[in-house]
Design an enzyme around this catalytic site. Structure first.
Site, mmCIF file in Angstrom:
data_model
loop_
_atom_site.group_PDB
_atom_site.id
_atom_site.type_symbol
_atom_site.label_atom_id
_atom_site.label_comp_id
_atom_site.label_asym_id
_atom_site.label_seq_id
_atom_site.Cartn_x
_atom_site.Cartn_y
_atom_site.Cartn_z
ATOM 1 N N TYR A 113 0.833 -1.203 0.000
ATOM 2 C CA TYR A 113 0.000 0.000 0.000
ATOM 3 C C TYR A 113 0.865 1.250 0.000
ATOM 4 C CZ TYR A 113 -4.254 -2.569 1.318
ATOM 5 O OH TYR A 113 -5.336 -3.406 1.352
ATOM 6 N N TYR A 139 -0.743 -10.075 0.647
ATOM 7 C CA TYR A 139 0.368 -9.574 1.458
ATOM 8 C C TYR A 139 0.277 -10.136 2.873
ATOM 9 C CZ TYR A 139 -3.202 -6.197 2.945
ATOM 10 O OH TYR A 139 -4.353 -5.614 3.418
ATOM 11 N N ARG A 172 -3.198 -11.779 3.833
ATOM 12 C CA ARG A 172 -4.504 -11.350 3.336
ATOM 13 C C ARG A 172 -4.668 -11.818 1.902
ATOM 14 N NH1 ARG A 172 -7.907 -7.603 4.535
ATOM 15 N NH2 ARG A 172 -9.201 -9.390 4.109
ATOM 16 N N HIS A 174 -7.503 -8.281 -2.373
ATOM 17 C CA HIS A 174 -8.788 -7.636 -2.113
ATOM 18 C C HIS A 174 -8.738 -6.156 -2.456
ATOM 19 C CE1 HIS A 174 -6.473 -6.912 1.587
ATOM 20 N NE2 HIS A 174 -7.171 -5.795 1.693
ATOM 21 N N HIS A 231 -10.793 -2.583 -1.170
ATOM 22 C CA HIS A 231 -11.709 -1.997 -0.183
ATOM 23 C C HIS A 231 -12.732 -1.117 -0.902
ATOM 24 C CE1 HIS A 231 -9.214 -3.003 3.406
ATOM 25 N NE2 HIS A 231 -8.238 -2.964 2.517
#
Lengths: 181, 242
Positions: B108, B147, B157, B160, B162
């Site tokens: 991120y 990640y 995770r 995905h 959000h």
């Protein structure tokens, strides 16, 4: 007769620790995608003076929940705003117009209040609460009167020198009353 | 306001519980006391309104909205598209959707992300759009990577995206995540598993959509977003004396 909806609401998942990328990218340092962060809607010149509210969000161990986001909704004015943690203030800051006393369709009274919605890492479904103001008379408020007496104060923002202060305790002895709306 | 303004109560067994200890962050960030039920009238049946003038041309194009001149992000090029509907099947037009995601390496663009994978100089990871008159939306992006995260030893995770969705009433406000069909990490994730019902997980899993894929250009995933619906039927039934 049952009332099964045709479809079911998408289930919630936590906003996670990086919600700023999507909701306030400029404040997260991604400043070349949108001209500015979307921080409010419904602001108009004829609104009452905006009140400064300083909000703390605290977890069950008393730790500040700095990666949260708080949104405020002031229904009578269609006014919405959001806030992420402000380092200089060490809190969340929102500016809201304070609504008046209202009487509902069935005669139920409501004292001035703002709806708050909190999301963060660890919050699986956004938490909704109400913030009232300490300098109003809440005795006839229909919703507050449904809250256990000893917990009503968790919904009332204190007056400060330059506005109001409100603590949201996600858990613990002073746990804020949250609503299922 | 009329009875038709009432939203159906949220099904709290369909949504995740507040406290889900295998997802450790929830332990101290969840209320211990029960929520107080209020009719949705109390939260008002309207919500913030955003105009199309808010949205820039590239806001829903994550492939281009952060890319440097002549550059492009690394990763599988995909379109994510679908409709926003309410539980009664009505389209939800002109509603704001915000998305955020990791880059194709699972990193991120956020100062708190310390995963060793690299940032992509051409990828910011945020997008937004308003649904069309028929509730449709689309985002052009790259598929995010899986990640690791510190929840437990070797926690990862699944891929995905959000989603933050406003709807037309504050009672419809929703943040959730979209997963990708076939990702073997889905059943291993404690955040996914805050959902008890396999159908709930399935509803958050986007499907590969070859009808919208474009040859030699990009793949497509379909993800419909259902928001709470109004409960007029139930009210009418009650009036009939059930």
């Amino acid at each position: 007769m049952t009332d099964e909806p045709d479809l079911r609401e998408n289930p919630s998942q936590t906003a996670g620790p990086y919600l700023h990328i999507g909701c306030t990218p400029n404040q997260a340092g991604i400043d070349q995608v949108f001209p500015g962060d979307l921080m409010r809607a419904g602001a108009r010149e004829d609104l009452p003076e905006l009140q400064n509210v300083t909000i703390q969000v605290l977890d069950g161990q008393g730790e500040a929940v700095r990666d949260a986001m708080v949104e405020a909704w002031v229904a009578p004015y269609g006014y919405w705003c959001r806030s992420v943690y402000d380092e200089a203030l060490d809190a969340f800051a929102v500016e809201v117009p304070k609504p008046g006393f209202e009487t509902g369709e069935q005669g139920e009274m409501s004292a001035p209040h703002v709806m708050l919605w909190v999301v963060a890492r660890g919050i699986n479904l956004g938490l909704l609460t109400r913030m009232y103001f300490a300098d109003d008379d809440h005795a006839s408020d229909e919703v507050l009167n449904r809250v256990d007496k000893e917990r009503r104060n968790t919904l009332i923002a204190e007056c400060t020198e330059n506005g109001y202060a409100f603590d949201i305790h996600l858990q613990g002895d002073q746990e804020t009353v949250f609503f299922d709306l | 306001m009329t009875s038709e303004d009432l939203f159906r109560p949220r099904d709290r067994k369909w949504h995740p519980q507040e406290k889900t200890p295998p997802y450790k962050s929830s332990i101290y960030r969840s209320p211990n006391k029960p929520l107080l039920y209020l009719s949705s009238l109390a939260g008002d049946t309207r919500g913030p309104v955003f105009g199309h003038d808010l949205i820039g041309e590239l806001d829903n194009d994550l492939v281009r909205n952060f890319a440097q001149s002549g550059g492009a992000p690394i990763g599988p090029r995909i379109v994510i598209h679908g409709r926003v509907l309410d539980e009664n099947g009505n389209p939800v037009p002109n509603t704001l959707i915000e998305i955020w995601q990791a880059n194709a390496a699972g990193k991120y663009r956020h100062r708190n992300d310390d995963y060793l994978a690299p940032l992509d100089p051409n990828f910011g990871g945020c997008g937004r759009t308003l649904t069309s008159g028929s509730g449709h939306y689309e985002f052009f992006t790259v598929q995010p990577g899986a990640y690791p995260w510190p929840n437990h030893e070797n926690a990862w995770r699944p891929m995905h995206v959000h989603f933050s969705v406003f709807g037309h009433a504050f009672a419809q406000r929703l943040i959730t995540q979209m997963y990708f069909e076939g990702d073997p990490l889905i059943p291993l994730c404690p955040i996914v598993n805050t959902l008890q019902d396999p159908n709930a997980i399935d509803q958050l899993t986007a499907r590969l959509d070859m009808n919208r894929a474009v040859s030699m250009d990009h793949l497509a995933y379909r993800f419909d977003i259902i928001l709470r619906g109004r409960n007029s039927t139930l009210f009418e039934n009650r009036l009939e004396g059930n």
